[in-house]
Design a protein around this motif. Structure first.
Motif, PDB file in Angstrom:
ATOM      1  N   PRO A 147     -31.291   7.913  69.118  1.00 32.03           N
ATOM      2  CA  PRO A 147     -31.092   9.131  69.813  1.00 32.03           C
ATOM      3  C   PRO A 147     -30.612   8.998  70.924  1.00 32.03           C
ATOM      4  CG  PRO A 147     -33.413   8.881  69.588  1.00 32.03           C
ATOM      5  CD  PRO A 147     -32.731   7.504  68.950  1.00 32.03           C
ATOM      6  N   VAL A 148     -30.349  10.157  71.524  1.00 25.55           N
ATOM      7  CA  VAL A 148     -30.168  10.449  73.045  1.00 25.55           C
ATOM      8  C   VAL A 148     -28.739   9.416  73.292  1.00 25.55           C
ATOM      9  CG1 VAL A 148     -31.038  10.864  75.429  1.00 25.55           C
ATOM     10  CG2 VAL A 148     -32.665  10.730  73.407  1.00 25.55           C
TER      11      VAL A 148
ATOM     12  N   TYR B 275     -40.362   9.465  70.343  1.00 28.04           N
ATOM     13  CA  TYR B 275     -39.166   8.537  70.526  1.00 28.04           C
ATOM     14  C   TYR B 275     -38.132   9.023  71.332  1.00 28.04           C
ATOM     15  CZ  TYR B 275     -35.872   5.002  69.128  1.00 28.04           C
ATOM     16  OH  TYR B 275     -34.830   4.062  68.913  1.00 28.04           O
ATOM     17  N   ARG B 276     -37.505  10.370  70.961  1.00 24.61           N
ATOM     18  CA  ARG B 276     -36.422  10.942  71.411  1.00 24.61           C
ATOM     19  C   ARG B 276     -36.943  11.411  73.047  1.00 24.61           C
ATOM     20  NH1 ARG B 276     -31.751  13.123  70.070  1.00 24.61           N
ATOM     21  NH2 ARG B 276     -30.854  14.684  71.398  1.00 24.61           N
ATOM     22  N   ALA B 277     -37.936  11.679  72.922  1.00 21.88           N
ATOM     23  CA  ALA B 277     -38.478  12.019  74.230  1.00 21.88           C
ATOM     24  C   ALA B 277     -38.579  11.045  75.360  1.00 21.88           C
ATOM     25  CB  ALA B 277     -39.935  12.912  74.492  1.00 21.88           C
TER      26      ALA B 277
ATOM     27  N   LEU C 195     -42.297   0.198  67.669  1.00 22.97           N
ATOM     28  CA  LEU C 195     -41.596  -0.538  67.012  1.00 22.97           C
ATOM     29  C   LEU C 195     -40.165   0.022  66.190  1.00 22.97           C
ATOM     30  CD1 LEU C 195     -41.555  -2.708  64.635  1.00 22.97           C
ATOM     31  CD2 LEU C 195     -42.485  -1.059  62.953  1.00 22.97           C
ATOM     32  N   LEU C 196     -40.006   1.167  66.353  1.00 21.49           N
ATOM     33  CA  LEU C 196     -38.449   1.804  66.111  1.00 21.49           C
ATOM     34  C   LEU C 196     -37.587   1.362  67.155  1.00 21.49           C
ATOM     35  CD1 LEU C 196     -36.699   3.653  64.197  1.00 21.49           C
ATOM     36  CD2 LEU C 196     -37.748   5.651  65.357  1.00 21.49           C
ATOM     37  N   ASN C 197     -38.129   1.512  68.488  1.00 26.40           N
ATOM     38  CA  ASN C 197     -37.201   1.100  69.528  1.00 26.40           C
ATOM     39  C   ASN C 197     -37.036  -0.286  69.602  1.00 26.40           C
ATOM     40  OD1 ASN C 197     -36.145   1.830  72.540  1.00 26.40           O
ATOM     41  ND2 ASN C 197     -37.542   0.391  72.889  1.00 26.40           N
TER      42      ASN C 197
ATOM     43  N   ALA D 254     -38.558  20.249  74.295  1.00 26.32           N
ATOM     44  CA  ALA D 254     -38.572  20.349  72.934  1.00 26.32           C
ATOM     45  C   ALA D 254     -39.098  19.349  72.242  1.00 26.32           C
ATOM     46  CB  ALA D 254     -37.421  21.062  72.072  1.00 26.32           C
ATOM     47  N   SER D 255     -38.486  18.193  72.624  1.00 21.97           N
ATOM     48  CA  SER D 255     -38.903  16.743  71.618  1.00 21.97           C
ATOM     49  C   SER D 255     -40.238  16.698  72.180  1.00 21.97           C
ATOM     50  CB  SER D 255     -38.054  15.585  72.260  1.00 21.97           C
ATOM     51  OG  SER D 255     -36.599  15.787  71.957  1.00 21.97           O
TER      52      SER D 255
END
Length: 367
Positions: free
Chosen positions: A304-305, A91-93, A261-263, A58-59
């Motif tokens: 996440p995750v 990002y989540r995936a 960048l978020l990571n 889904a991600s």
């Protein structure tokens, strides 16, 4: 909520970092915490395919759908919004790569192949870039040392190192494209280049001194097929861009740059980064790591995750992400208030970034 912004230790345990040591190396293991972490979570330590597969698929599908819409829409504001949605979903995936590194090969049949096919190869970050690398970060004698591929003493570095560290992430998407489309194929003809690319550009590592060893056996075969898939995909992307225009690729690179960048910002607060190279006990590693438990809502987006429980993950590396919240609840309820376990919990991203920035300024004044 048990939120702590500093770790208070007796003065006798503090040592001058300028002399090549920090307090971490002197923290003894809290055996009661380590024992409780194992004993209280045995019944929730199995990865559940009914959670992993739908979440990952889904991600990824949401990320690709939002990316396609961002490319096709004419309205700039709508395109930006869709790009942000795509970046967060992808990002989540992508962060399921972290689960793959700790997952037993028989735990979720087909999940590694499915993730690489749906996420790793299209994003040019196949699982081999983390497998065999991240586990070194968890090695008892390597964490926080020069042999740790995922550790830098950022809290002891210059203040300007933090924005530089974060902003270099935006170079990752074009670097990955160049790597797979040009450098890997050229490496087939130029062996020294192939060696260089493998040693220096084939691992998700932040330690610039890390050199990756040559793959062997079954892992080498897996690397071959993943590299082949990434190179074919990257070359196809460039060929399509030459034929039909560069706008879709530019938007896709922008979305992936935001993801990177978020990571990178999340990485800045995954640890306190206060160790200067000495081997540490498991408890010391835990206290140098970070939990951001609820009620903070945004932590579920930027970590996440299960990565909002990064310190707990260092106690229980193989615990599936969907069980970490329950494991945290059990440990907080079992251990006494003010225990070692609660001292790795923080209130959010901003306080952690502020703490890290203050540490760099303090370290800068000592030099």
């Amino acid at each position: 909520m048990n939120a702590h912004k500093t770790i208070e230790l007796p003065t006798a345990l503090l040592r001058d970092s300028a002399q090549g040591s920090t307090w971490h190396s002197q923290i003894p293991d809290d055996k009661a915490m380590l024992r409780a972490a194992v004993e209280l979570t045995r019944d929730i330590a199995v990865a559940r395919p009914g959670i992993y597969w739908p979440d990952m698929i889904a991600s990824a599908l949401l990320g690709y759908a939002a990316l396609a819409a961002a490319i096709l829409v004419d309205n700039t504001a709508a395109a930006v919004l869709l790009g942000v949605v795509s970046s967060l979903a992808l990002y989540r995936a992508l962060l399921f790569i972290h689960e793959l590194t700790h997952m037993h090969k028989d735990a979720l049949p087909g999940f590694r192949f499915g993730w690489n096919l749906l996420v790793g190869i299209p994003m040019l970050i196949p699982s081999f870039m983390y497998e065999g690398v991240h586990t070194q970060h968890h090695a008892r004698t390597r964490y926080g040392t020069i042999e740790d591929p995922e550790y830098l003493p950022l809290a002891l570095m210059k203040p300007w190192s933090l924005p530089v560290f974060a902003l270099t992430a935006i170079l990752l998407p074009p670097a990955l494209l160049i790597r797979s489309a040009i450098l890997v194929p050229l490496g087939l003809l130029i062996p020294p280049l192939r060696t260089l690319v493998w040693e220096r550009a084939s691992a998700l590592a932040i330690n610039p001194q890390y050199r990756r060893r040559k793959p062997e056996g079954d892992f080498a075969r897996m690397v071959f097929w993943q590299e082949l898939g990434c190179s074919a995909w990257a070359i196809g992307i460039l060929a399509a861009s030459f034929a039909w225009g560069w706008r879709p690729l530019a938007i896709a690179l922008g979305v992936v740059a935001l993801t990177a960048l978020l990571n990178q910002v999340r990485t800045l607060v995954a640890h306190l980064w206060e160790n200067d190279g000495e081997a540490m006990t498991v408890t010391a590693q835990y206290l140098d790591s970070v939990n951001v438990p609820p009620p903070g809502f945004f932590a579920a987006m930027w970590a996440p995750v299960g990565l909002r429980y990064h310190a707990l993950h260092h106690l229980l590396p193989s615990m599936p992400y969907h069980s970490l919240a329950e494991a945290h609840r059990r440990l907080m309820g079992h251990l006494a208030p003010g225990s070692t376990y609660g001292r790795a919990s923080y209130s959010g991203l901003a306080p952690l970034l502020a703490r890290l920035a203050r540490s760099t300024m303090t370290a800068g004044r000592r030099r």
